[in-house]
Write a protein that holds these residues in place. Structure first.
Motif, mmCIF file in Angstrom:
data_model
loop_
_atom_site.group_PDB
_atom_site.id
_atom_site.type_symbol
_atom_site.label_atom_id
_atom_site.label_comp_id
_atom_site.label_asym_id
_atom_site.label_seq_id
_atom_site.Cartn_x
_atom_site.Cartn_y
_atom_site.Cartn_z
ATOM 1 N N ILE A 172 8.256 8.888 -8.711
ATOM 2 C CA ILE A 172 7.747 7.923 -7.340
ATOM 3 C C ILE A 172 6.397 7.289 -7.995
ATOM 4 C CG2 ILE A 172 7.094 7.546 -5.111
ATOM 5 C CD1 ILE A 172 8.972 9.795 -4.368
ATOM 6 N N ALA A 173 5.474 8.582 -8.512
ATOM 7 C CA ALA A 173 4.041 8.127 -9.110
ATOM 8 C C ALA A 173 4.311 7.308 -10.019
ATOM 9 C CB ALA A 173 3.460 9.234 -9.391
ATOM 10 N N ALA A 174 5.279 7.192 -10.715
ATOM 11 C CA ALA A 174 5.197 6.381 -11.867
ATOM 12 C C ALA A 174 5.405 5.004 -11.590
ATOM 13 C CB ALA A 174 6.509 6.506 -13.154
ATOM 14 N N ARG A 175 5.913 4.303 -10.386
ATOM 15 C CA ARG A 175 6.168 3.173 -9.884
ATOM 16 C C ARG A 175 4.530 2.686 -9.442
ATOM 17 N NH1 ARG A 175 10.635 1.723 -6.954
ATOM 18 N NH2 ARG A 175 9.030 0.502 -5.496
ATOM 19 N N GLY A 176 3.715 3.559 -9.020
ATOM 20 C CA GLY A 176 2.279 3.122 -8.937
ATOM 21 C C GLY A 176 2.261 2.474 -7.591
ATOM 22 N N ASP A 177 3.047 2.266 -6.723
ATOM 23 C CA ASP A 177 2.979 1.545 -5.470
ATOM 24 C C ASP A 177 3.111 2.152 -4.206
ATOM 25 O OD1 ASP A 177 5.644 2.037 -5.674
ATOM 26 O OD2 ASP A 177 6.412 0.143 -5.344
ATOM 27 N N MET A 178 3.301 3.752 -4.370
ATOM 28 C CA MET A 178 3.354 4.697 -3.183
ATOM 29 C C MET A 178 2.202 5.640 -2.916
ATOM 30 S SD MET A 178 6.400 3.952 -1.504
ATOM 31 C CE MET A 178 7.404 2.896 -1.629
ATOM 32 N N THR A 179 1.760 5.787 -1.826
ATOM 33 C CA THR A 179 1.066 7.101 -1.643
ATOM 34 C C THR A 179 2.124 8.206 -1.468
ATOM 35 O OG1 THR A 179 -0.560 5.730 -0.359
ATOM 36 C CG2 THR A 179 -0.363 8.212 0.247
ATOM 37 N N ILE A 180 1.761 9.352 -1.997
ATOM 38 C CA ILE A 180 2.902 10.421 -2.117
ATOM 39 C C ILE A 180 2.125 11.637 -1.218
ATOM 40 C CG2 ILE A 180 4.220 11.961 -3.426
ATOM 41 C CD1 ILE A 180 3.995 9.690 -5.592
ATOM 42 N N ARG A 181 2.832 12.025 -0.086
ATOM 43 C CA ARG A 181 2.365 13.232 0.460
ATOM 44 C C ARG A 181 3.594 14.377 0.189
ATOM 45 N NH1 ARG A 181 -1.407 11.623 4.273
ATOM 46 N NH2 ARG A 181 -1.539 9.342 4.572
#
Ligand code: FAD
Length: 290
Positions: free
Chosen positions: A126-135
């Protein structure tokens, strides 16, 4: 004391009646201007469509940031990332990335042969997409699958290093349980905010069952006080729940916590009362949102 940031967890409704309950809960709590709200993902991925609908509907109607829970269970990597893409397409920018539990009938989490084998892999993708805050989730008391708190802290560090920007904890009864965990996380170099997960107790029997499944210990004071109140009837139980929850939140805030995440169980009254007692009053007028 300044106003803490607050957030609320909802679950996706499976019936029309439950849909009304979620709607009323969101409508009652949205005026408190939460930092975000989150919507759970059914065990085994059973609520994929319902979670998506609840997340996007709340986001559309209330304009508050909504974090969609997502697990690695019973799905290929491609399927899981399609879900993330569908959220991005709908303007959702927050995911609560979880491993999830074993589906019913199995006692251990087993990754799908083509799926993410653990939370760190899911976070990285998900982080590799660069568009999401991840909790992510965090465990002040040992997670049932872990060898102890040190292992949970080390794993949380891996999750943060992989791209998680905050963690929400499992519920607990005493503020000291949270503080011990917070201090261990700080010592391990975890600098992401750790948000205490607060369960306003809606019913003692249910809360005890939930505690047993997720490894939350029930202190003697709670067992004694809630059992006594439950025997006196719903009004006594409700009064104790509010009092205990306000005390827990106050202890946390006194100890330097600046955010609280409430597990609402799609019932707004107790959470509203606790927020009111903490001085967290409505900030938004929903006006035309009806
Ligand atoms: P992780 O943090 O990845 O793992 C839990 C612990 O197991 C770790 O702390 C670590 O000690 C150990 N561990 C796991 N994998 C490894 C590894 N590869 N190497 C070393 N140690 C490892 N469940 C749902 O089904 N749907 C939901 O919507 C949902 N929402 C939740 C929200 C919150 C805030 C929390 C705290 C939990 C939620 N859960 C949900 C429950 C969660 O899915 C379970 O607790 C699950 O067993 C663990 O998921 P996790 O992502 O927290 O696991």
């Amino acid at each position: 004391m300044s106003r803490p940031q607050i957030s609320f967890e909802f679950f996706p409704p499976k019936t029309l009646d439950a849909s009304f309950r979620l709607w009323e809960t969101a409508r009652a709590l949205a005026p408190l201007a939460p930092d975000f709200v989150s919507v759970t993902y059914g065990a085994g991925g059973t609520t994929r469509k319902l979670t998506h609908e609840a997340v996007t509907t709340i986001h559309r109607h209330y304009g508050i940031p909504v974090a969609a829970h997502l697990t690695c269970v019973e799905a290929t990597r491609a399927e899981t990332m399609e879900i993330v893409q569908a959220y991005a397409d709908a303007g959702i920018r927050e995911i609560v990335a979880l491993r999830g539990d074993a589906p019913k009938g199995q006692d251990r989490f087993t990754p799908h042969p083509e799926g993410f084998s653990n939370t760190v892999e899911l976070i990285e993708a998900i982080a590799a997409r660069g568009d999401m805050t991840i909790r992510v989730g965090a465990y002040p008391e040992p997670h049932p699958d872990s060898s102890g708190t040190d292992a949970d802290v080390a794993w949380l560090k891996r999750k943060v290093d992989a791209g998680a920007t905050s963690a929400i904890t499992q519920f607990f009864f005493d503020a000291d349980t949270f503080f011990r965990f917070r201090d261990k996380c700080a010592a391990a170099g975890i600098d992401a905010p750790i948000i205490p997960g607060i369960l306003p107790i809606q019913g003692w029997a249910g809360a005890k069952r939930f505690a047993a499944t997720c490894g939350t210990s029930v202190p003697a004071w709670a067992e004694e006080a809630f059992s006594k109140a439950a025997a006196q009837g719903p009004a006594a139980e409700r009064a104790l729940s509010e009092q205990a929850c306000v005390k827990l939140c106050r202890d946390l805030l006194d100890g330097g916590v600046d955010r609280l995440h409430f597990y609402t169980l799609n019932r707004p009254d107790l959470t509203l009362a606790v927020c009111g007692a903490l001085g967290v009053e409505p900030l938004r007028d929903l006006g035309a949102v009806a």
